[in-house]
Design a protein around this motif. Structure first.
Motif, PDB file in Angstrom:
ATOM      1  N   ILE A   6      92.195 110.949  30.997  1.00 36.27           N
ATOM      2  CA  ILE A   6      91.182 111.348  30.019  1.00 36.27           C
ATOM      3  C   ILE A   6      89.822 110.891  30.537  1.00 36.27           C
ATOM      4  N   SER A   7      88.860 111.774  30.478  1.00 33.46           N
ATOM      5  CA  SER A   7      87.520 111.427  30.940  1.00 33.46           C
ATOM      6  C   SER A   7      86.847 110.503  29.922  1.00 33.46           C
ATOM      7  N   ASN A   8      85.641 110.120  30.227  1.00 33.63           N
ATOM      8  CA  ASN A   8      84.890 109.257  29.326  1.00 33.63           C
ATOM      9  C   ASN A   8      84.706 109.904  27.961  1.00 33.63           C
ATOM     10  N   ALA A   9      84.766 109.077  26.947  1.00 32.48           N
ATOM     11  CA  ALA A   9      84.380 109.513  25.604  1.00 32.48           C
ATOM     12  C   ALA A   9      82.859 109.521  25.558  1.00 32.48           C
ATOM     13  N   ILE A  10      82.324 110.422  24.778  1.00 28.94           N
ATOM     14  CA  ILE A  10      80.877 110.472  24.577  1.00 28.94           C
ATOM     15  C   ILE A  10      80.630 110.329  23.081  1.00 28.94           C
ATOM     16  N   ILE A  11      80.139 109.172  22.704  1.00 28.19           N
ATOM     17  CA  ILE A  11      79.777 108.928  21.310  1.00 28.19           C
ATOM     18  C   ILE A  11      78.337 109.389  21.144  1.00 28.19           C
ATOM     19  N   LYS A  12      78.112 110.249  20.155  1.00 28.14           N
ATOM     20  CA  LYS A  12      76.753 110.719  19.878  1.00 28.14           C
ATOM     21  C   LYS A  12      76.359 110.327  18.461  1.00 28.14           C
ATOM     22  N   VAL A  13      75.186 109.781  18.342  1.00 32.30           N
ATOM     23  CA  VAL A  13      74.589 109.526  17.034  1.00 32.30           C
ATOM     24  C   VAL A  13      73.402 110.473  16.952  1.00 32.30           C
ATOM     25  N   LYS A  14      73.404 111.314  15.917  1.00 33.66           N
ATOM     26  CA  LYS A  14      72.382 112.353  15.794  1.00 33.66           C
ATOM     27  C   LYS A  14      71.464 112.089  14.606  1.00 33.66           C
ATOM     28  N   ASN A  15      70.197 112.132  14.878  1.00 29.88           N
ATOM     29  CA  ASN A  15      69.158 112.082  13.846  1.00 29.88           C
ATOM     30  C   ASN A  15      69.247 110.851  12.951  1.00 29.88           C
ATOM     31  N   LEU A  16      69.330 109.685  13.575  1.00 27.56           N
ATOM     32  CA  LEU A  16      69.248 108.425  12.844  1.00 27.56           C
ATOM     33  C   LEU A  16      67.786 108.227  12.466  1.00 27.56           C
ATOM     34  N   ARG A  17      67.500 108.311  11.183  1.00 24.74           N
ATOM     35  CA  ARG A  17      66.116 108.285  10.699  1.00 24.74           C
ATOM     36  C   ARG A  17      65.762 106.889  10.200  1.00 24.74           C
ATOM     37  N   LEU A  18      64.767 106.291  10.864  1.00 28.69           N
ATOM     38  CA  LEU A  18      64.345 104.932  10.526  1.00 28.69           C
ATOM     39  C   LEU A  18      62.824 104.894  10.414  1.00 28.69           C
ATOM     40  N   ARG A  19      62.326 103.753   9.926  1.00 28.11           N
ATOM     41  CA  ARG A  19      60.884 103.541   9.841  1.00 28.11           C
ATOM     42  C   ARG A  19      60.560 102.257  10.589  1.00 28.11           C
ATOM     43  N   LEU A  58      85.198 101.626  21.547  1.00 24.29           N
ATOM     44  CA  LEU A  58      83.837 101.107  21.409  1.00 24.29           C
ATOM     45  C   LEU A  58      83.401 101.307  19.960  1.00 24.29           C
ATOM     46  N   ASN A  59      82.921 100.260  19.327  1.00 18.11           N
ATOM     47  CA  ASN A  59      82.577 100.315  17.913  1.00 18.11           C
ATOM     48  C   ASN A  59      81.129 100.792  17.740  1.00 18.11           C
ATOM     49  N   TYR A  60      80.979 102.073  17.418  1.00 17.20           N
ATOM     50  CA  TYR A  60      79.631 102.633  17.286  1.00 17.20           C
ATOM     51  C   TYR A  60      78.896 102.090  16.070  1.00 17.20           C
ATOM     52  N   LYS A  61      79.616 101.605  15.061  1.00 18.12           N
ATOM     53  CA  LYS A  61      78.936 101.014  13.896  1.00 18.12           C
ATOM     54  C   LYS A  61      78.196  99.740  14.287  1.00 18.12           C
ATOM     55  N   VAL A  62      78.804  98.941  15.142  1.00 17.23           N
ATOM     56  CA  VAL A  62      78.162  97.707  15.601  1.00 17.23           C
ATOM     57  C   VAL A  62      76.879  98.040  16.362  1.00 17.23           C
ATOM     58  N   ARG A  66      72.904  97.227  15.077  1.00 14.23           N
ATOM     59  CA  ARG A  66      71.960  96.472  15.912  1.00 14.23           C
ATOM     60  C   ARG A  66      70.678  97.270  16.134  1.00 14.23           C
ATOM     61  N   ILE A  67      70.816  98.578  16.347  1.00 16.21           N
ATOM     62  CA  ILE A  67      69.639  99.435  16.534  1.00 16.21           C
ATOM     63  C   ILE A  67      68.793  99.439  15.270  1.00 16.21           C
ATOM     64  N   ILE A  68      69.413  99.643  14.131  1.00 22.70           N
ATOM     65  CA  ILE A  68      68.685  99.680  12.854  1.00 22.70           C
ATOM     66  C   ILE A  68      67.907  98.385  12.649  1.00 22.70           C
ATOM     67  N   ASP A  88      68.805  99.526  25.842  1.00 18.80           N
ATOM     68  CA  ASP A  88      69.427  98.239  26.189  1.00 18.80           C
ATOM     69  C   ASP A  88      70.534  97.872  25.201  1.00 18.80           C
ATOM     70  N   ILE A  89      70.306  98.127  23.924  1.00 20.49           N
ATOM     71  CA  ILE A  89      71.340  97.856  22.917  1.00 20.49           C
ATOM     72  C   ILE A  89      72.554  98.751  23.164  1.00 20.49           C
ATOM     73  N   CYS A  90      72.308 100.009  23.492  1.00 13.87           N
ATOM     74  CA  CYS A  90      73.406 100.961  23.730  1.00 13.87           C
ATOM     75  C   CYS A  90      74.240 100.595  24.944  1.00 13.87           C
ATOM     76  N   THR A  91      73.633  99.977  25.931  1.00 18.40           N
ATOM     77  CA  THR A  91      74.346  99.676  27.172  1.00 18.40           C
ATOM     78  C   THR A  91      74.754  98.214  27.282  1.00 18.40           C
ATOM     79  N   ASP A  92      74.647  97.477  26.203  1.00 18.29           N
ATOM     80  CA  ASP A  92      74.966  96.052  26.210  1.00 18.29           C
ATOM     81  C   ASP A  92      76.460  95.787  26.405  1.00 18.29           C
ATOM     82  N   HIS A  93      77.314  96.648  25.868  1.00 15.07           N
ATOM     83  CA  HIS A  93      78.759  96.441  25.978  1.00 15.07           C
ATOM     84  C   HIS A  93      79.218  96.742  27.405  1.00 15.07           C
ATOM     85  N   PRO A  94      80.091  95.899  27.976  1.00 18.96           N
ATOM     86  CA  PRO A  94      80.504  96.094  29.369  1.00 18.96           C
ATOM     87  C   PRO A  94      81.288  97.379  29.635  1.00 18.96           C
TER      88      PRO A  94
END
Length: 124
Positions: A6-19, A58-62, A66-68, A88-94
């Motif tokens: 199985i190839s790499n999984a690609i987790i996508k987060v779309k349109n996370l709206r923050l201030r 990989l826990n995308y909620k974590v 952290r991003i929020i 940097d936050i996205c690539t922190d996990h080994p």
């Protein structure tokens, strides 16, 4: 049928709206602005797919929490700095092999929907 790789999984987060505070003009320093974050994180998912065990995924909620926290609590002069920090936050996990982050700043230009910046990182 043989066990296929199985190839790499690609987790996508779309349109996370923050201030956040983003920019260096007086009005940008004084009040928060909307930003829209899109990201893709690649990691090897073979063990997760085979075992159905959350410890192998990989826990995308974590990552998202952290991003929020970082974005909402931060102050940034440049979009480049904000995007680099989120990357940097996205690539922190080994396990992460690659990530791409795009952040839009809506209403940054009078006649445009938004201005965006994308950065990406390979982690192998």
């Amino acid at each position: 049928m043989p066990n296929q790789h199985i190839s790499n999984a690609i987790i996508k987060v779309k349109n996370l709206r923050l201030r956040t505070f983003i920019g260096f003009n007086p009005d940008e320093i004084a009040k928060q602005q909307d930003v829209v974050i899109n990201l893709a994180v690649h990691y090897p998912a073979e063990m997760a797919a085979q075992t159905d065990d959350v410890e192998n995924a990989l826990n995308y909620k974590v990552i998202t929490k952290r991003i929020i926290q970082h974005v909402e609590e931060g102050r940034f002069l440049l979009l480049e700095k904000l995007v680099a920090d989120v990357l940097d936050i996205c690539t922190d996990h080994p396990w992460v092999k690659y990530a791409s982050v795009t952040i839009d700043k809506p209403h940054a230009l009078r006649f445009a929907d938004s201005v965006s910046l994308t950065l990406e990182k390979y982690c192998e």
